[in-house]
Design an enzyme around this catalytic site. Structure first.
Site, PDB file in Angstrom:
ATOM      1  N   HIS A 178      44.977  -2.362 -26.563  1.00 26.81           N
ATOM      2  CA  HIS A 178      44.922  -1.404 -27.670  1.00 26.81           C
ATOM      3  C   HIS A 178      46.046  -0.394 -27.454  1.00 26.81           C
ATOM      4  O   HIS A 178      46.335  -0.030 -26.309  1.00 26.81           O
ATOM      5  CB  HIS A 178      43.601  -0.623 -27.674  1.00 26.81           C
ATOM      6  CG  HIS A 178      42.453  -1.303 -28.330  1.00 26.81           C
ATOM      7  ND1 HIS A 178      41.159  -1.190 -27.862  1.00 26.81           N
ATOM      8  CD2 HIS A 178      42.381  -2.079 -29.455  1.00 26.81           C
ATOM      9  CE1 HIS A 178      40.345  -1.874 -28.663  1.00 26.81           C
ATOM     10  NE2 HIS A 178      41.051  -2.423 -29.626  1.00 26.81           N
ATOM     11  N   CYS A 279      39.043   6.101 -25.746  1.00 25.45           N
ATOM     12  CA  CYS A 279      38.219   5.063 -26.389  1.00 25.45           C
ATOM     13  C   CYS A 279      36.876   5.625 -26.847  1.00 25.45           C
ATOM     14  O   CYS A 279      36.301   5.154 -27.812  1.00 25.45           O
ATOM     15  CB  CYS A 279      37.953   3.907 -25.432  1.00 25.45           C
ATOM     16  SG  CYS A 279      39.419   3.072 -24.859  1.00 25.45           S
TER      17      CYS A 279
END
Ligand code: ARG
Length: 289
Positions: A178, A279
């Site tokens: 990511h 996150c």
């Protein structure tokens, strides 16, 4: 005759901005499948420890005066704690997530329901994308990751939703799957001198993407492999305070040298799922804030 004092670089003054974020308590956290190299379902996880560590992060954000919204965790969706993947919110519009792996797909509608209930207009995604995991707002521009999770077609989709410039960056190392594992946005709002800085891990990007990053962010912090290897870049800044992994000691010093205030938090249990501070944090970018 005495020599003039050596020129010392000026440490810039940083300004904290109040943030509004969405988090999800890891009540049902575990590692029961493997969709990134950090995850080892054969190894045990400790949900209570994950909750306690997450609670510490929550407490740090509370101390910083953030507005913290919570979404109800859902049994059977262990990765829901990584709220950054739940969508992307800007200008009162939530662009929903459409997860790559079936294990996480039900999270997309769950987060969209939350956005609707919060009064946001929801743009339902057609293209595969994992929200703020791969979309990072820097000034007026959205940096957009692809290579592992979000499809590059979602970059065109998000550009249409917000009418903003979207800069595509290609990730090449599966451990940094990511964008928020490879880039930290340090100045969420424009600074006095208009600069907006980031930190990034060079080896996570292909050459054309690196060229873009070097040109746009000549003063960026270049992260070390050691810090990145514990997801040290996966951090959250209010413009002055930067909440980071406590083990990312070089990053901590790099931030101090530039006038930021790093605050270390230990999320070792959530690292077993392949996630860290950022996150667990979805920036809601409230209108007019
Ligand atoms: N286990 C999760 C996944 O692989 C971790 C997500 C981490 N989130 C993030 N924003 N990088 O999807």
């Amino acid at each position: 005759m005495s020599n003039p004092a050596p020129a010392t670089p000026m440490t810039p003054t940083r300004t904290a901005t109040k943030r509004s974020i969405l988090m999800c308590k890891p009540t049902f956290y575990t590692v029961s499948y493997r969709i990134n190299p950090w995850m080892h379902p054969e190894d045990p996880t400790d949900t209570d420890k994950a909750v306690a560590q997450w609670q510490t992060l929550y407490g740090v954000y509370e101390q910083l005066g953030f507005d913290i919204e919570l979404i109800e965790p859902i049994d059977g969706l262990p990765d829901m704690v990584y709220a950054a993947n739940g969508g992307f919110v800007l200008d009162g519009v939530a662009y929903g997530a459409k997860f790559q792996y079936p294990e996480r797909q039900p999270e997309g509608p769950a987060y969209m329901d939350w956005f609707r209930d919060a009064g946001l207009r929801v743009a339902e995604p057609v293209e595969t994308n994992e929200g703020e995991g791969d979309f990072l707002l820097v000034g007026d521009v959205i940096l957009a990751g692809t290579g592992f999770r979000s499809d590059s077609t979602s970059h065109e989709e998000i550009a249409k939703v917000y009418g903003r410039q979207v800069v595509t960056l290609k990730l090449i190392n599966p451990s940094f799957y990511h964008l928020d594992t490879a880039i930290a946005v340090l100045d969420p709002e424009p600074t006095a001198d208009g600069a907006q800085n980031i930190a990034y891990l060079e080896s996570a990007f292909d050459e054309p993407s690196l060229a873009i990053l070097r040109e746009r962010f000549p003063d960026a912090i270049i992260a070390t492999e050691e810090d990145a290897a514990i997801l040290g870049l996966n951090s959250y800044s209010d413009g002055y305070n930067v909440v980071i992994a406590s083990r990312a000691t070089t990053f901590e010093q790099q931030l101090r040298d530039r006038g930021y205030n790093p605050i270390g938090v230990d999320l070792s249990e959530l690292l077993l799922g392949g996630g860290g501070v950022k996150c667990c944090t979805l920036d809601l970018h409230p209108v007019g804030a």
